[in-house]
Design a protein around this motif. Sequence first.
Motif, PDB file in Angstrom:
ATOM      1  N   GLN A   6      59.332  -4.645  13.988  1.00 45.34           N
ATOM      2  CA  GLN A   6      58.464  -4.269  15.105  1.00 45.34           C
ATOM      3  C   GLN A   6      59.275  -3.828  16.310  1.00 45.34           C
ATOM      4  N   SER A   7      60.433  -4.439  16.540  1.00 46.38           N
ATOM      5  CA  SER A   7      61.234  -4.065  17.700  1.00 46.38           C
ATOM      6  C   SER A   7      61.912  -2.723  17.499  1.00 46.38           C
ATOM      7  N   CYS A  30      59.376 -14.275   9.859  1.00 38.06           N
ATOM      8  CA  CYS A  30      59.147 -13.862  11.252  1.00 38.06           C
ATOM      9  C   CYS A  30      60.318 -13.037  11.764  1.00 38.06           C
ATOM     10  N   ARG A  31      61.521 -13.401  11.405  1.00 37.77           N
ATOM     11  CA  ARG A  31      62.693 -12.644  11.859  1.00 37.77           C
ATOM     12  C   ARG A  31      62.651 -11.227  11.307  1.00 37.77           C
ATOM     13  N   GLN A  78      53.735   2.286  19.685  1.00 36.33           N
ATOM     14  CA  GLN A  78      53.100   1.006  19.970  1.00 36.33           C
ATOM     15  C   GLN A  78      51.894   1.149  20.886  1.00 36.33           C
ATOM     16  N   ASP A 112      59.946  -9.541  10.326  1.00 31.30           N
ATOM     17  CA  ASP A 112      58.839  -8.818  10.952  1.00 31.30           C
ATOM     18  C   ASP A 112      59.167  -8.438  12.382  1.00 31.30           C
ATOM     19  N   CYS A 113      59.822  -9.322  13.118  1.00 32.53           N
ATOM     20  CA  CYS A 113      60.158  -9.033  14.508  1.00 32.53           C
ATOM     21  C   CYS A 113      61.174  -7.899  14.602  1.00 32.53           C
ATOM     22  N   LYS A 114      62.140  -7.857  13.668  1.00 38.02           N
ATOM     23  CA  LYS A 114      63.126  -6.776  13.683  1.00 38.02           C
ATOM     24  C   LYS A 114      62.458  -5.439  13.411  1.00 38.02           C
TER      25      LYS A 114
END
Length: 144
Positions: free
Chosen positions: A59-60, A52-53, A67, A55-57
């Motif tokens: 995406q951010s 998750c970390r 987006q 993937d979140c990096k």
Amino acid sequence: MPAASEMALISNALAAYTFIADHPERAALYFVCGVCLGLVLTLFALVVQISCRTDCKSQSSKSGAEQVETNGDSSESDSDWETTSDLSARRHRRFERTLHTNVFTSAEELERAQRLEERERIIREIWMNGQPEFPGTRSLNRYY
């Protein structure tokens, strides 16, 4: 005079003690199973957290223009499929980049690593050729 909850706690502790005293193997088995289950759950949570970390990096780091959501013409399952394939494509690209990245910062380090690898190969070959061959058995050592 102790309360009912304290009496229940004492009663349960005595029952656990008598069970362990009567069946030590079963108690040890339950304990080991509990520890193993805890380790598996901890490993699973760690993998999910790292995933998750990552993937979140990724995406951010996208800009706001990328987006923008598509219009309502596509179904929900199509959107999920596109997101999943996009995520797997990004992971594949990241893996490819790590394969082609040179981990050595200088030519001297690269040369030193190649010499060390060659030395290990020679030592392995000497060790394989130095093994005794017993009568009646065929050895693969002579093919190396």
